[in-house]
Each structure stands twice: as structure tokens, then as C-alpha cells.
Design a protein around this motif. Structure first.
Motif, short mmCIF file in Angstrom:
data_model
loop_
_atom_site.label_atom_id
_atom_site.label_comp_id
_atom_site.label_asym_id
_atom_site.label_seq_id
_atom_site.Cartn_x
_atom_site.Cartn_y
_atom_site.Cartn_z
N TRP A 457 -3.75 -0.77 -5.47
CA TRP A 457 -4.82 0.16 -5.87
C TRP A 457 -4.53 0.92 -7.16
N LYS A 458 -3.32 0.80 -7.71
CA LYS A 458 -2.97 1.65 -8.87
C LYS A 458 -3.88 1.37 -10.06
N SER A 459 -4.34 2.46 -10.71
CA SER A 459 -5.38 2.33 -11.74
C SER A 459 -4.93 1.54 -12.96
N GLU A 460 -3.60 1.58 -13.29
CA GLU A 460 -3.19 0.89 -14.51
C GLU A 460 -3.44 -0.62 -14.42
N ARG A 461 -3.45 -1.15 -13.18
CA ARG A 461 -3.69 -2.58 -13.01
C ARG A 461 -5.10 -2.97 -13.52
N LEU A 462 -6.03 -2.02 -13.36
CA LEU A 462 -7.41 -2.31 -13.71
C LEU A 462 -7.59 -2.45 -15.22
#
Ligand code: NAP
Length: 467
Positions: A457-462
Motif C-alpha cells: 500500500w505504500k504511496s511511493e510505489r504508485l
């Protein structure tokens, strides 16, 4: 509404009359099957398999009743009808046992946390089936379709309407929830209407190439998934190093099962010159000694053809072959008196122009085609618009396998007639069909092969770009 009349081909007496259902009734049944799907799809595979297993027991319990009905409606010898019902029970036991493994999710290693291939049912699948193996064809489709979580509607050949109604009852007796399997008595226009309905998610037809093409056209128009199991003209190749006696016996079985009315019957006997005379003589002698007669009697090996039209078609095939120079080694005639009987027939001195060589012969006529050797045998075997099955006879098993691999067909056999087995895929190439039935491949025809992908879920992945 139209009328359906079933006729016993051994006596030519009317068995029963039925009325076809109006389209509105058939669509109502589709709605009920659609509603039943919402519940059935949530049953576990184990729970579905338990019903399939019960169905096998119901079939065995009632096998004499079902076999008698099959024989009465379409004429096959009673021993073959019994074997057909037993094979359906075997089908149930294979799928009940293997279902969990064959529908198990597959694990895939990719870039996310979890990747799975999941097999989910599609909805209501409509099947249109032929009369020649009335229990086997219908169940060969329905058992895996229901095990996968679909519900199903059967429109059977009108010739075997009684069988269609008994099959529906068998599902009820086996404890399937209401409307998971229904039979409809429908004319061709209603079939088209049902295929067009949004309540139907897929169509499976077993039948002639002509019907397959029509149904595929209708399904294609409405973008419905189809599986088609169609006609065949299987080559039966006898090489010079074959055990000729075994090959001749195999040829008889391959050509006369179900009075020659099988899609995977051996239909073109391609024999290397060196053994052609010996093979043809033995084959003709065995064919002429077959007991034809009342299909209800245990000792009968061949019953009647399905109807009077089929007898006329066989006569026309023989006439065409004789006109073009064919030599009849045995048979060649209808049996006098009542019933739709035709003698097992072997024809030599054949040529590619003859209809018995070019077309699907759905009856006990065997053309013998003589070739110089293996290469010509393969070439002639593949020179057909069909590609369902094929068999090769040789004492050299490596050679047999090499030849088998070169045949353009869905199933090939070395030193055996072509037969179906629930553990092996079944189907054709070219005009013999699209898709597969039986085995894990058949089970996965009417499923949504879904890719399930879970990422963290970590935002940096997006921020990373998807491809
Ligand atoms: P068929 O005449 O094609 O009929 C098969 C089914 O399709 C019947 O239920 C028939 O209904 C229906 N049908 C035919 N035309 C239709 C149309 N235009 N619209 C809607 N429904 C239609 O074949 P058959 O004489 O019963 O069976 C013999 C053929 O099936 C042979 O060619 C054989 O090789 C093939 N077959 C193939 C396999 C295989 O696994 N590959 C297995 C068995 C048989 P009605 O009875 O109401 O006309």
C-alpha cells in the motif's frame, strides 16, 4: 410451437410426442438458471464435487432404465447403451476426484506481493447436443461446467428428447440445487433467441460441422464464448509391419461402434499395399459375420441406424462409390423388412472422387484406400477438411508415435481405435471443432481465468510507471 415426435428406429413405431416450449418459457428458464448461478457459484468445489459424485451413483442405479431408453430412441445395441451410462458414471468419479486440484489457484511470481491465477465460473452455459451418445455427450459437457460453478441449459437433439428429460431428472435426484441444470425443448429459432439473450454466457455445441458453423455465427454475433465438437473422418492407417489380424479386429470396432454413427469412428482405412489384400479380406470377413438385429437383445452387436434418412444416405454413398468404380467386398445393402438396418460394408478400389472418401460417413461403410508407404499414408490422412482423431497400426511403437505426431488431429492412437477418456483432452482441429472437452482442459473452457494481483500500500510505489 412445434411438435417433436420420437421414433424407435428398430420398429419405426412412434414412441412419444412432445411440444416444443415457446420462447418466452425458455427465456424464463434461463432467468431461473441465472438466479441459481448466484447461489451455486458460492458453493465450494468440494460441495459441488459431492453432487457430481451423487450423480454418478444415480446413473449407475438407473443404468438399465436409461440404457433401454437410449436404445429405444436412437437404436444402438443395448450392451453399448449400458456401457455409455457406465462411462458417464466414470466421468463423474474422475471429475469429483480431480476437481479440487484442476480448479486450484495457480501461484505466479511477479513484481507485487501476491499474484494468483483464479478460475471463476462464467454464468449460465447453453449446450446443444446430438443424439448419437445422448447421455455421454450431454454429461461430458455438463459435469465439468457445473463443477466449475456454472449452471447450464441443455437443448438436446429432438430424436433423444426422452433422454434429455431423464438427464434433467438425474441432476435433481443427485441433489443439485433447483435450476442448476435444466432441459429445454426448443426449435432452432428459440435456440438462436437464447444464444442472443444476455442471460447466457457461453455456448457448447456437439454436432455436425454445419450446425457448428450456424451456432458459432450466432454466438460470434453476440460475443459469446463457444466450444464446438464437430464431425470427423478419422484415418485408420495400417502400415506394412502391423499385426494385420489385430488391425482388422480394430477396424471392425472402430467402424461399427454405435452402428458407425460416432464422430471418432474410423472412417478412412489407409492401408500400405504390402498388406492391403490380407487386411481387406480379413476385415470384410469379420464385418460380414457381425450380428445385426434387435438392439434390445444382449447378443446383438449392431442395431439400426438412427432413422430412415440415414439408410437412404448410406445407399446413396454406396451407389456413388460403385458408379465411380468401387468394389463391394461385403454388405452394401439395406436389410429388408421393418427397421432402419444397413449391412456393414467394405469397399475397395476407391478413388478420391468418391463421397465415401471425401465426406463424413455416419454409418457402417468402410472405404479401403491403398497407399505405397508411410509417407503417402500420412499425406492422404491429412488430406481432409476434418481433424478429429486418427489411429496408426504398426509393431514398431517408435515409428507409430512418429507417424501419430504428424497427423493433423485432436487425438491420435497407436495400435488402438480412437476413444475418449475423461482424463485426456478431447476435441478437433480444422472443421472438427474449436476448444476441448474432458480433462483439465475441458474443465477450464467455461471459466474466467482471472489474474489476481496484490501490491503493497505504500504511496511511493504508485509513483513508478506501470508498463
Ligand atoms: P446435428 O444435426 O448437427 O444436430 C446436433 C444438435 O444441433 C441437435 O440438438 C440439433 O437439434 C441442433 N441443431 C442443428 N442445427 C441447428 C441450428 N441451425 N440451430 C440450432 N440448433 C441446431 O448433428 P447430429 O445429426 O445430431 O449428430 C451427428 C453429428 O455430430 C456428426 O457430424 C458427428 O460427427 C457429430 N458429433 C461430433 C462429436 C464430437 O465430439 N466432435 C460427437 C458426437 C457427434 P435438432 O435435433 O432439433 O435438429
Amino acid at each position: 410451437m412445434g411438435r417433436i415426435q420420437t421414433i424407435n428406429p428398430a420398429t419405426e413405431e412412434v414412441i412419444q410426442e412432445y411440444e416444443t416450449m415457446p420462447k418466452v418459457q425458455v427465456l424464463g428458464i434461463a432467468q431461473q438458471c441465472h438466479d441459481a448461478f448466484q447461489v451455486w457459484k458460492n458453493y465450494s468445489v468440494k460441495e459441488r464435487a459431492a453432487r457430481i459424485s451423487n450423480l454418478g451413483s444415480v446413473l449407475l442405479k438407473n443404468k438399465k432404465k436409461y440404457a433401454a431408453l437410449i436404445t429405444k430412441e436412437m437404436g444402438k445395441a443395448i450392451s453399448e447403451s449400458i456401457a455409455e451410462v457406465e462411462k458417464c458414471a466414470m466421468l463423474c468419479s474422475v471429475y469429483a476426484k480431480q476437481g479440487k486440484q484442476w480448479l486450484a489457484e495457480e501461484v505466479v511470481e511477479a513484481s507485487g506481493k501476491k499474484h494468483r491465477v483464479v478460475f471463476e465460473p462464467l454464468g449460465v452455459i447453453f449446450s446443444v447436443m446430438p443424439w448419437n451418445f445422448p447421455f455421454w455427450q450431454a454429461l461430458r459437457f455438463a459435469v465439468p461446467a457445473l463443477l466449475a460453478g456454472n449452471t447450464s441449459i441443455l437443448k438436446h437433439a429432438s430424436i433423444t428428447t426422452g433422454c434429455a428429460l431423464e438427464i434433467e431428472q438425474a441432476f435433481i435426484e443427485a441433489g443439485f440445487p433447483e435450476n442448476t441444470f435444466r432441459t429445454v425443448l426448443a426449435d432452432h429459432a428459440t435456440v438462436a433467441g437464447l444464444i442472443a439473450s444476455p442471460l447466457i454466457q457461453g455456448v457448447s455445441l456437439t454436432g455436425s460441422t454445419e450446425a457448428g458453423s450456424r451456432i458459432a455465427e450466432q454466438a460470434g454475433k453476440h460475443l459469446k464464448k463457444v466450444v464446438l465438437e464437430l464431425g470427423g473422418s478419422d484415418p485408420f492407417i495400417v502400415l506394412e509391419d502391423a499385426d494385420v489380424d489385430a488391425a482388422a479386429k480394430g477396424a471392425v470396432t472402430g467402424r461399427t461402434l454405435n452402428c458407425g454413427q460416432s464422430c471418432i469412428a474410423a472412417k478412412r482405412f489407409i492401408v500400405v499395399k504390402h498388406v492391403a489384400e490380407q487386411f481387406s479380406a480379413k476385415f470384410a470377413s469379420l464385418m460380414s459375420s457381425i450380428v445385426i438385429g434387435d438392439p434390445m437383445k444382449e447378443e446383438t452387436k449392431i442395431g439400426p441406424l438412427v432413422n430412415a434418412d440415414a439408410v437412404n444416405t448410406m445407399e446413396a454413398f454406396v451407389e456413388d462409390a460403385v458408379q465411380k468404380g468401387g468394389k463391394i467386398l461385403c454388405g452394401g445393402k439395406r436389410k429388408k423388412g421393418r427397421g432402419c438396418f444397413f449391412e456393414p460394408t467394405v469397399i475397395t478400389n476407391t478413388s478420391p472422387q468418391m463421397k465415401i472418401v471425401r465426406e463424413e460417413v455416419f454409418g457402417p461403410i468402410a472405404p479401403v484406400i491403398i497407399v505405397k508407404g508411410e509417407k503417402e499414408a500420412i499425406s492422404i490422412a491429412n488430406h481432409s477438411e476434418f481433424g478429429l482423431g486418427g489411429s496408426v497400426w504398426t509393431k514398431d511403437l517408435k515409428r507409430g508415435e512418429r507417424v501419430a505426431r504428424q497427423l493433423e488431429a485432436g487425438s491420435v492412437f497407436v495400435n488402438s481405435v480412437v476413444r475418449s477418456d475423461p482424463r485426456m483432452p478431447f476435441g478437433g482441429v480444422k472443421k472438427s471443432g474449436i476448444g476441448r472437452e474432458l480433462s483439465v482442459y475441458g474443465l477450464r473452457e467455461f471459466v474466467n481465468v482471472k489474474g489476481l494481483n496484490v501490491f503493497g500500500w505504500k504511496s511511493e510505489r504508485l509513483l513508478s510507471k506501470p508498463l
